[in-house]
Design an enzyme around this catalytic site. Structure first.
Site, PDB file in Angstrom:
ATOM      1  N   LYS A  20      49.820  29.061  39.777  1.00  0.00           N
ATOM      2  CA  LYS A  20      49.444  30.469  39.651  1.00  0.00           C
ATOM      3  C   LYS A  20      50.526  31.361  40.262  1.00  0.00           C
ATOM      4  CE  LYS A  20      44.379  30.621  39.433  1.00  0.00           C
ATOM      5  NZ  LYS A  20      43.157  31.142  40.095  1.00  0.00           N
ATOM      6  N   ASP A  58      40.944  35.837  40.325  1.00  0.00           N
ATOM      7  CA  ASP A  58      39.807  34.938  40.096  1.00  0.00           C
ATOM      8  C   ASP A  58      39.699  34.783  38.593  1.00  0.00           C
ATOM      9  OD1 ASP A  58      37.876  33.341  41.558  1.00  0.00           O
ATOM     10  OD2 ASP A  58      36.360  34.465  40.466  1.00  0.00           O
ATOM     11  N   SER A  59      39.762  33.572  38.138  1.00  0.00           N
ATOM     12  CA  SER A  59      39.829  33.351  36.704  1.00  0.00           C
ATOM     13  C   SER A  59      39.125  32.063  36.331  1.00  0.00           C
ATOM     14  CB  SER A  59      41.287  33.316  36.243  1.00  0.00           C
ATOM     15  OG  SER A  59      42.024  32.382  37.008  1.00  0.00           O
ATOM     16  N   ASN A  77      47.523  28.059  44.950  1.00  0.00           N
ATOM     17  CA  ASN A  77      47.836  27.373  43.700  1.00  0.00           C
ATOM     18  C   ASN A  77      49.292  27.667  43.320  1.00  0.00           C
ATOM     19  OD1 ASN A  77      48.153  26.823  40.857  1.00  0.00           O
ATOM     20  ND2 ASN A  77      45.926  26.733  40.683  1.00  0.00           N
TER      21      ASN A  77
END
Length: 204
Positions: free
Chosen positions: A14, A70-71, A11
């Protein structure tokens, strides 16, 4: 201890956020995709388990240190959903893995519920190698509520729907600098920076 960390994500947004957040330690973040490493499976129901799995996968494939994020968004009245399925929530209802479709799916599931309390959650897991027995784990939470319709053009994911009452804005209405100071990812990153300094780099 190397100052290069493989980011177990492809990503780009990110990566930009985390690069800014980890700049104080002089860490070089490279995406696993740039090294030809495929994404790991994320089969677990918790952010912690998935983040650690992704970090170990990237470390094993790269032969070095790795970090994974991880979100997602957890909505109280939906029992914590979308949760770990945040990035692909729309696919549960026949839609595409797409930010706009995920937002639309969330609004449909919420319907006319009055309890719209929610939080962004981020877990960062870092390992020095695939079999590191002492992974570093940090967690950040950012409380808010889900709007009835999207607001703002910045950010990604559920940012246009997440309203932060203390700011009077959606997350997508915040500038990058303000978001990087306040967000769930920023909170987790500050914890992680402290852990790395104490546990990893303090031993150099």
């Amino acid at each position: 201890m190397t100052r290069r960390l493989v980011l177990a994500s492809n990503n780009a947004k990110k990566l930009l956020e985390l690069q800014a957040l980890f700049a104080p330690l002089g860490l070089e973040l490279v995406t696993q995709g740039s090294l030809g490493i495929p994404e790991a499976e994320e089969p677990y129901p918790t952010f912690v388990e998935n983040a650690l799995t992704k970090a170990r996968h990237a470390a094993r494939a790269s032969g070095g240190a790795a970090i994974a994020d991880d979100s997602g968004l957890c909505v109280d009245s939906l029992g914590g959903a979308p949760g770990v399925l945040s990035a692909r929530y729309a696919t549960l209802f026949g839609g595409r893995r797409d930010d706009a479709e995920n937002n639309a799916a969330l609004l449909r599931q919420l319907g006319d519920r009055t309890d719209r309390r929610a939080r962004f959650v981020c877990v960062l897991a870092a390992v020095r190698g695939a079999d590191d027995p002492e992974p570093l784990i940090a967690m950040g939470r950012w409380e808010g509520s889900v709007l009835a319709e999207p607001r703002g053009e910045a950010g990604f994911g559920y940012d246009p729907l997440m309203f932060i009452a203390s700011l009077g804005k959606s997350v997508a209405e915040l500038g990058a600098e303000e978001k990087n100071r306040l967000s769930h990812r920023a909170l987790a990153a500050r914890q992680m920076l402290q852990l790395m300094q104490e546990v990893w780099f303090g031993r150099e």
